[in-house]
Design a protein around this motif. Structure first.
Motif, mmCIF file in Angstrom:
data_model
loop_
_atom_site.group_PDB
_atom_site.id
_atom_site.type_symbol
_atom_site.label_atom_id
_atom_site.label_comp_id
_atom_site.label_asym_id
_atom_site.label_seq_id
_atom_site.Cartn_x
_atom_site.Cartn_y
_atom_site.Cartn_z
ATOM 1 N N THR A 18 0.856 -1.183 0.000
ATOM 2 C CA THR A 18 0.000 0.000 0.000
ATOM 3 C C THR A 18 0.895 1.237 0.000
ATOM 4 O OG1 THR A 18 -0.056 0.179 2.408
ATOM 5 C CG2 THR A 18 -1.774 -1.195 1.356
ATOM 6 N N ASN A 19 0.365 2.374 -0.410
ATOM 7 C CA ASN A 19 1.140 3.612 -0.396
ATOM 8 C C ASN A 19 1.619 3.934 1.008
ATOM 9 O OD1 ASN A 19 0.880 3.927 -3.139
ATOM 10 N ND2 ASN A 19 -0.895 5.273 -2.987
ATOM 11 N N GLN A 20 0.788 3.674 1.994
ATOM 12 C CA GLN A 20 1.143 3.939 3.387
ATOM 13 C C GLN A 20 2.312 3.050 3.824
ATOM 14 O OE1 GLN A 20 -2.135 3.470 6.114
ATOM 15 N NE2 GLN A 20 -0.924 4.033 7.887
ATOM 16 N N GLU A 21 2.265 1.760 3.494
ATOM 17 C CA GLU A 21 3.344 0.842 3.863
ATOM 18 C C GLU A 21 4.627 1.171 3.093
ATOM 19 O OE1 GLU A 21 5.461 -2.268 5.716
ATOM 20 O OE2 GLU A 21 3.740 -1.049 6.299
ATOM 21 N N LYS A 23 5.550 4.125 2.052
ATOM 22 C CA LYS A 23 6.101 5.325 2.686
ATOM 23 C C LYS A 23 6.759 4.971 4.021
ATOM 24 C CE LYS A 23 5.005 9.953 4.397
ATOM 25 N NZ LYS A 23 6.069 9.867 5.361
ATOM 26 N N ARG A 24 6.117 4.139 4.822
ATOM 27 C CA ARG A 24 6.675 3.749 6.116
ATOM 28 C C ARG A 24 8.026 3.072 5.946
ATOM 29 N NH1 ARG A 24 7.457 -0.312 9.608
ATOM 30 N NH2 ARG A 24 6.806 -1.922 8.157
ATOM 31 N N ARG A 25 8.108 2.153 5.013
ATOM 32 C CA ARG A 25 9.370 1.436 4.786
ATOM 33 C C ARG A 25 10.460 2.389 4.301
ATOM 34 N NH1 ARG A 25 8.139 -4.667 2.528
ATOM 35 N NH2 ARG A 25 6.505 -5.141 4.039
ATOM 36 N N ASP A 27 10.634 5.647 4.889
ATOM 37 C CA ASP A 27 11.028 6.521 6.002
ATOM 38 C C ASP A 27 12.053 5.828 6.888
ATOM 39 O OD1 ASP A 27 9.287 8.477 5.064
ATOM 40 O OD2 ASP A 27 7.732 8.074 6.567
ATOM 41 N N LYS A 56 7.804 1.221 -7.572
ATOM 42 C CA LYS A 56 7.982 1.132 -6.115
ATOM 43 C C LYS A 56 9.392 0.700 -5.747
ATOM 44 C CE LYS A 56 3.284 1.083 -4.549
ATOM 45 N NZ LYS A 56 2.218 0.396 -3.882
ATOM 46 N N HIS A 184 14.414 -1.231 5.530
ATOM 47 C CA HIS A 184 13.564 -0.702 6.592
ATOM 48 C C HIS A 184 13.747 -1.496 7.893
ATOM 49 C CE1 HIS A 184 11.428 -3.984 4.760
ATOM 50 N NE2 HIS A 184 10.552 -4.010 5.742
#
Length: 191
Positions: A18-21, A23-25, A27, A56, A184
């Motif tokens: 997902t876009n959220q995951e 981004k989290r990875r 970061d 990605k 990550h």
């Protein structure tokens, strides 16, 4: 599993994030990269790949921007010469123009060309790697040829947003293993 199967499997797996995951990875990847650079301050000349975000790939833009602003580091980026099956490397400054190639790869339009022997670190793109530092790339062999030209003490650092595999089958003598893998999940030292 062989490299072709792993390449297909992990490229597909990356697209399902997902876009959220994603981004989290990324970061966490940035934090781990900055910690690595802090602990390796003698490494000044840093080659970095710029991502094709629609695939990605790990988002290296924040790390690239850090290197450009840093008074302790110099940033270098490659241009892909597909017909010659090689990379040409450039010192990137605030005056360097970047443009996406027809393959979607951000590349320098200008800048000072350098020889790979100048580099202290090469951040290496990959799809996945194993616990011995063997990597699966995109299959063109561009980075394997490039890594044969760097100094022996140049650090080869794979960047990824997937966990390591136990082992990759069918490696050859042309495959150059990584010294580190930064993801990550942390920093793995293969030396």
């Amino acid at each position: 599993m062989n490299k072709e199967v792993l390449r297909s499997l992990f490229l597909e797996k990356r697209q399902t994030l997902t876009n959220q995951e994603f981004k989290r990875r990324n970061d966490l990847l940035l934090v781990n990269n900055l910690n690595f650079l802090e602990s390796h301050q003698r490494a000044v000349h840093c080659h970095i790949f710029l991502p094709i975000l629609k695939f990605k790939e790990p988002n290296t833009w924040p790390l690239f921007e850090h290197l450009q602003k840093s008074s302790n580091h110099e940033a270098y980026v490659s241009k892909t010469l597909f017909k010659q099956k090689q990379l040409e490397h450039f010192h990137v400054t605030k005056n360097t123009e970047l443009k996406e190639s027809k393959y979607g790869i951000p590349e320098p339009l200008n800048g000072e060309a350098i020889h790979p022997e100048k580099l202290d670190i090469v951040f290496v793109p990959l799809i996945c790697c194993d616990k011995q530092g063997n990597r699966v790339g995109y299959g063109a062999g561009l980075y394997d040829r490039f890594l044969q030209e760097v100094r022996q003490d140049c650090l080869k650092i794979g960047l990824g947003i997937t966990s390591k595999l136990d082992n990759i089958d069918y490696t050859t003598e042309l495959d150059i293993p990584l010294d580190y893998y930064i993801s990550h999940l942390g920093i793995d030292d293969f030396r």
